[in-house]
Design a protein around this motif. Structure first.
Motif, PDB file in Angstrom:
ATOM      1  N   TYR A   1       0.775  -1.261   0.120  1.00 32.45           N
ATOM      2  CA  TYR A   1       0.062   0.175  -0.008  1.00 32.45           C
ATOM      3  C   TYR A   1       0.877   1.194  -0.088  1.00 32.45           C
ATOM      4  O   TYR A   1       1.904   1.320   0.726  1.00 32.45           O
ATOM      5  CB  TYR A   1      -0.754   0.005   1.206  1.00 32.45           C
ATOM      6  N   GLU A   2       0.387   2.357  -0.506  1.00 32.25           N
ATOM      7  CA  GLU A   2       0.902   3.642  -0.327  1.00 32.25           C
ATOM      8  C   GLU A   2       0.463   4.138   0.879  1.00 32.25           C
ATOM      9  O   GLU A   2      -0.680   4.314   1.070  1.00 32.25           O
ATOM     10  CB  GLU A   2       0.823   4.452  -1.724  1.00 32.25           C
ATOM     11  N   VAL A   3       1.324   5.090   1.814  1.00 31.03           N
ATOM     12  CA  VAL A   3       0.902   5.352   2.898  1.00 31.03           C
ATOM     13  C   VAL A   3       1.144   6.812   3.107  1.00 31.03           C
ATOM     14  O   VAL A   3       2.371   7.271   2.923  1.00 31.03           O
ATOM     15  CB  VAL A   3       1.399   4.609   4.135  1.00 31.03           C
ATOM     16  N   THR A   4       0.095   7.598   3.670  1.00 29.71           N
ATOM     17  CA  THR A   4       0.243   8.716   4.139  1.00 29.71           C
ATOM     18  C   THR A   4      -0.062   8.923   5.679  1.00 29.71           C
ATOM     19  O   THR A   4      -0.948   8.380   5.970  1.00 29.71           O
ATOM     20  CB  THR A   4      -0.494   9.842   3.334  1.00 29.71           C
ATOM     21  N   ILE A   5       0.578   9.441   6.518  1.00 31.83           N
ATOM     22  CA  ILE A   5       0.523   9.785   8.082  1.00 31.83           C
ATOM     23  C   ILE A   5       0.084  10.936   8.441  1.00 31.83           C
ATOM     24  O   ILE A   5       0.704  12.053   7.960  1.00 31.83           O
ATOM     25  CB  ILE A   5       1.526   9.242   8.761  1.00 31.83           C
ATOM     26  N   ALA A   6      -1.157  11.268   9.281  1.00 25.82           N
ATOM     27  CA  ALA A   6      -1.461  12.515   9.648  1.00 25.82           C
ATOM     28  C   ALA A   6      -1.408  12.403  11.172  1.00 25.82           C
ATOM     29  O   ALA A   6      -2.041  11.371  11.669  1.00 25.82           O
ATOM     30  CB  ALA A   6      -2.844  13.073   8.879  1.00 25.82           C
ATOM     31  N   ALA A   7      -1.101  13.417  11.896  1.00 27.56           N
ATOM     32  CA  ALA A   7      -0.945  13.286  13.484  1.00 27.56           C
ATOM     33  C   ALA A   7      -2.002  14.174  14.004  1.00 27.56           C
ATOM     34  O   ALA A   7      -2.240  14.151  15.072  1.00 27.56           O
ATOM     35  CB  ALA A   7       0.493  13.779  13.844  1.00 27.56           C
ATOM     36  N   THR A   8      -2.514  15.157  13.307  1.00 24.70           N
ATOM     37  CA  THR A   8      -3.661  15.783  13.719  1.00 24.70           C
ATOM     38  C   THR A   8      -5.036  15.848  12.624  1.00 24.70           C
ATOM     39  O   THR A   8      -4.901  15.626  11.677  1.00 24.70           O
ATOM     40  CB  THR A   8      -3.138  17.361  13.760  1.00 24.70           C
ATOM     41  N   ALA A   9      -6.021  16.590  13.197  1.00 25.09           N
ATOM     42  CA  ALA A   9      -7.008  16.409  12.521  1.00 25.09           C
ATOM     43  C   ALA A   9      -7.031  17.577  11.217  1.00 25.09           C
ATOM     44  O   ALA A   9      -7.235  17.378  10.069  1.00 25.09           O
ATOM     45  CB  ALA A   9      -8.499  17.141  13.252  1.00 25.09           C
ATOM     46  N   ASP A  10      -6.208  18.495  11.492  1.00 27.91           N
ATOM     47  CA  ASP A  10      -6.032  19.411  10.419  1.00 27.91           C
ATOM     48  C   ASP A  10      -4.926  18.954   9.314  1.00 27.91           C
ATOM     49  O   ASP A  10      -5.291  19.037   8.063  1.00 27.91           O
ATOM     50  CB  ASP A  10      -5.267  20.792  10.828  1.00 27.91           C
ATOM     51  N   GLN A  11      -4.105  18.087   9.753  1.00 29.37           N
ATOM     52  CA  GLN A  11      -3.254  17.509   8.866  1.00 29.37           C
ATOM     53  C   GLN A  11      -4.116  16.379   7.785  1.00 29.37           C
ATOM     54  O   GLN A  11      -3.867  16.033   6.887  1.00 29.37           O
ATOM     55  CB  GLN A  11      -2.135  16.565   9.583  1.00 29.37           C
ATOM     56  N   ALA A  12      -5.022  15.580   8.763  1.00 23.38           N
ATOM     57  CA  ALA A  12      -5.866  14.649   7.893  1.00 23.38           C
ATOM     58  C   ALA A  12      -6.699  15.195   7.117  1.00 23.38           C
ATOM     59  O   ALA A  12      -6.844  15.049   5.941  1.00 23.38           O
ATOM     60  CB  ALA A  12      -6.773  13.951   9.129  1.00 23.38           C
ATOM     61  N   GLN A  13      -7.382  16.495   7.271  1.00 27.67           N
ATOM     62  CA  GLN A  13      -8.203  17.055   6.441  1.00 27.67           C
ATOM     63  C   GLN A  13      -7.209  17.818   5.242  1.00 27.67           C
ATOM     64  O   GLN A  13      -7.625  17.537   3.963  1.00 27.67           O
ATOM     65  CB  GLN A  13      -8.716  18.328   7.000  1.00 27.67           C
ATOM     66  N   HIS A  14      -6.064  18.191   5.439  1.00 23.55           N
ATOM     67  CA  HIS A  14      -5.233  18.590   4.247  1.00 23.55           C
ATOM     68  C   HIS A  14      -4.894  17.594   3.456  1.00 23.55           C
ATOM     69  O   HIS A  14      -4.884  17.704   2.322  1.00 23.55           O
ATOM     70  CB  HIS A  14      -4.009  19.435   4.949  1.00 23.55           C
ATOM     71  N   ALA A  15      -4.596  16.196   3.988  1.00 21.68           N
ATOM     72  CA  ALA A  15      -4.232  15.221   3.203  1.00 21.68           C
ATOM     73  C   ALA A  15      -5.599  14.887   2.246  1.00 21.68           C
ATOM     74  O   ALA A  15      -5.386  14.622   1.057  1.00 21.68           O
ATOM     75  CB  ALA A  15      -3.849  14.003   4.041  1.00 21.68           C
ATOM     76  N   ILE A  16      -6.757  14.992   2.773  1.00 19.69           N
ATOM     77  CA  ILE A  16      -8.020  14.471   2.017  1.00 19.69           C
ATOM     78  C   ILE A  16      -8.069  15.610   0.995  1.00 19.69           C
ATOM     79  O   ILE A  16      -8.419  15.255  -0.134  1.00 19.69           O
ATOM     80  CB  ILE A  16      -9.166  14.476   3.130  1.00 19.69           C
ATOM     81  N   ASP A  17      -7.918  16.762   1.245  1.00 23.77           N
ATOM     82  CA  ASP A  17      -8.278  17.883   0.285  1.00 23.77           C
ATOM     83  C   ASP A  17      -7.104  17.783  -0.739  1.00 23.77           C
ATOM     84  O   ASP A  17      -7.390  18.149  -1.939  1.00 23.77           O
ATOM     85  CB  ASP A  17      -8.144  19.252   0.970  1.00 23.77           C
ATOM     86  N   SER A  18      -6.171  17.454  -0.448  1.00 30.26           N
ATOM     87  CA  SER A  18      -4.979  17.030  -1.374  1.00 30.26           C
ATOM     88  C   SER A  18      -5.265  15.848  -2.541  1.00 30.26           C
ATOM     89  O   SER A  18      -5.286  16.197  -3.740  1.00 30.26           O
ATOM     90  CB  SER A  18      -3.717  17.232  -0.722  1.00 30.26           C
ATOM     91  N   VAL A  19      -5.173  14.834  -1.937  1.00 29.59           N
ATOM     92  CA  VAL A  19      -5.389  13.517  -2.555  1.00 29.59           C
ATOM     93  C   VAL A  19      -6.423  12.725  -1.738  1.00 29.59           C
ATOM     94  O   VAL A  19      -6.145  12.395  -0.659  1.00 29.59           O
ATOM     95  CB  VAL A  19      -4.279  12.745  -2.960  1.00 29.59           C
ATOM     96  N   LEU A  20      -7.549  12.412  -2.663  1.00 33.58           N
ATOM     97  CA  LEU A  20      -8.446  11.400  -1.954  1.00 33.58           C
ATOM     98  C   LEU A  20      -7.886   9.687  -1.781  1.00 33.58           C
ATOM     99  O   LEU A  20      -7.698   9.359  -2.734  1.00 33.58           O
ATOM    100  CB  LEU A  20      -9.790  11.530  -2.656  1.00 33.58           C
ATOM    101  N   PRO A  21      -7.729   9.364  -0.525  1.00 31.85           N
ATOM    102  CA  PRO A  21      -7.217   8.059  -0.426  1.00 31.85           C
ATOM    103  C   PRO A  21      -8.054   6.992  -0.751  1.00 31.85           C
ATOM    104  O   PRO A  21      -9.354   7.236  -0.898  1.00 31.85           O
ATOM    105  CB  PRO A  21      -6.619   8.064   0.878  1.00 31.85           C
ATOM    106  N   ASP A  22      -7.936   5.639  -0.935  1.00 31.90           N
ATOM    107  CA  ASP A  22      -8.821   4.599  -0.997  1.00 31.90           C
ATOM    108  C   ASP A  22      -9.242   4.286   0.183  1.00 31.90           C
ATOM    109  O   ASP A  22     -10.424   3.342   0.210  1.00 31.90           O
ATOM    110  CB  ASP A  22      -8.070   3.459  -1.745  1.00 31.90           C
TER     111      ASP A  22
END
Length: 233
Positions: free
Chosen positions: A26-47
Motif C-alpha cells: 500500500y501507499e501510505v500517508t500519515i497525519a498526526a492531527t485533524a488538520d493534517q488529515a483534512q489537508h491530506a484528504i483535500d490534496s489527494v483522496l485516498p482509497d
C-alpha cells in the motif's frame, strides 16, 4: 496500488501500521492531527482511511461525520482504530460513518484483514491482488510488471497508470478521468501531463512488444485493449 491515510497522533502506532501497510504494497500517508488529515484528504483522496478517535484539534468522530456529509468524501472507506472500547463508543463511531471499528490494543493481522474486507466491499478494483490482461501480469504487492519471464522496467507513476488501465480494460478514459483516478482529484497538473506518462508507459512496454495495448481514441482519451495484446503475442 491502494492509497491509505493513517490518522494517528501516537507516532509509534502510526509507524507500526505504516510499516505493515507498505510491506503489503500500500501507499501510505500519515497525519498526526485533524488538520493534517483534512489537508491530506483535500490534496489527494485516498482509497481508505484508518482513523483514531482522540486527535489534537478535532476528534476523529467529528472528522468522520464531516466526511460523510460532503459529496466528495461520502463514500470514503473509514476504519476507526481507537482505545475507546465501550459499546456506546462503537455505536457512535459506526453511526458517524465508520465502515468498521477496531479497538486498541489491536492485532496487525486483524487490521490488515479488515482493511482488505472494507476495500472488497467499497472498491474491489483497489485490492492489491495481481492483475492479468492478455500477456501482461501486474502484481501490486511486489510492484512488478511482466510478460511471461520478461520483466518490464517501469516508473511509479506509469505503474499506477497501468494498474488503473488493467483493472478497467476496454473502456475509454479521458485525460481528466485519468488525472482523478491515478494522480488524485485535487492534484493540480495539466491534462497534457497524462500524454507524457502514456508515452513513457508505451516506451516501457515496447521491449516486451506490448506498447500497442494502449490505444489512443482521438478526441476522447486512452484505452487499454486485450485484443491488441493478443495480436502482439
Amino acid at each position: 496500488m491502494s492509497r491509505v491515510l493513517v490518522v494517528e497522533d501516537e507516532s509509534a502506532i502510526a509507524e507500526l501500521i505504516s510499516i505493515n501497510l507498505r510491506h503489503a504494497g500500500y501507499e501510505v500517508t500519515i497525519a498526526a492531527t485533524a488538520d493534517q488529515a483534512q489537508h491530506a484528504i483535500d490534496s489527494v483522496l485516498p482509497d481508505l482511511v484508518i482513523l483514531d478517535w482522540m486527535l489534537p484539534g478535532q476528534s476523529g468522530l467529528a472528522l468522520a461525520k464531516r466526511w460523510r456529509g460532503e459529496s466528495r468524501t461520502k463514500e470514503l472507506p473509514v476504519i476507526m482504530l481507537t482505545a475507546r472500547a465501550e459499546e456506546g463508543d462503537k455505536v457512535a463511531g459506526l453511526d458517524a460513518g465508520a465502515d468498521d471499528y477496531l479497538t486498541k490494543p489491536f492485532s496487525t493481522h486483524e487490521l490488515m484483514a479488515r482493511i482488505r474486507a472494507v476495500l472488497r466491499r467499497k472498491a474491489p478494483e483497489a485490492l492489491d491482488s495481481a492483475v492479468e490482461l492478455g500477456v501482461l501480469r501486474l502484481d501490486p504487492s511486489t510492484r512488478r510488471v511482466a510478460r511471461g519471464e520478461q520483466e518490464v522496467k517501469i516508473g511509479p507513476t506509469e505503474f499506477r497508470l497501468l494498474h488503473f488501465l488493467m483493472t478497467h480494460p476496454e473502456r475509454v478514459h479521458s485525460r481528466a478521468q485519468l488525472l482523478d483516478r491515478v494522480w488524485g482529484d485535487h492534484v493540480f497538473i495539466e491534462e497534457r501531463t497524462v500524454d507524457v506518462h502514456v508515452k513513457r508507459l508505451r516506451e516501457a512496454l515496447a521491449p516486451v512488444a506490448c506498447s500497442t495495448m494502449i490505444e489512443t481514441v482521438r478526441g476522447a482519451g486512452y484505452r487499454l485493449t486485450q485484443q491488441m495484446a493478443a495480436a502482439a503475442a
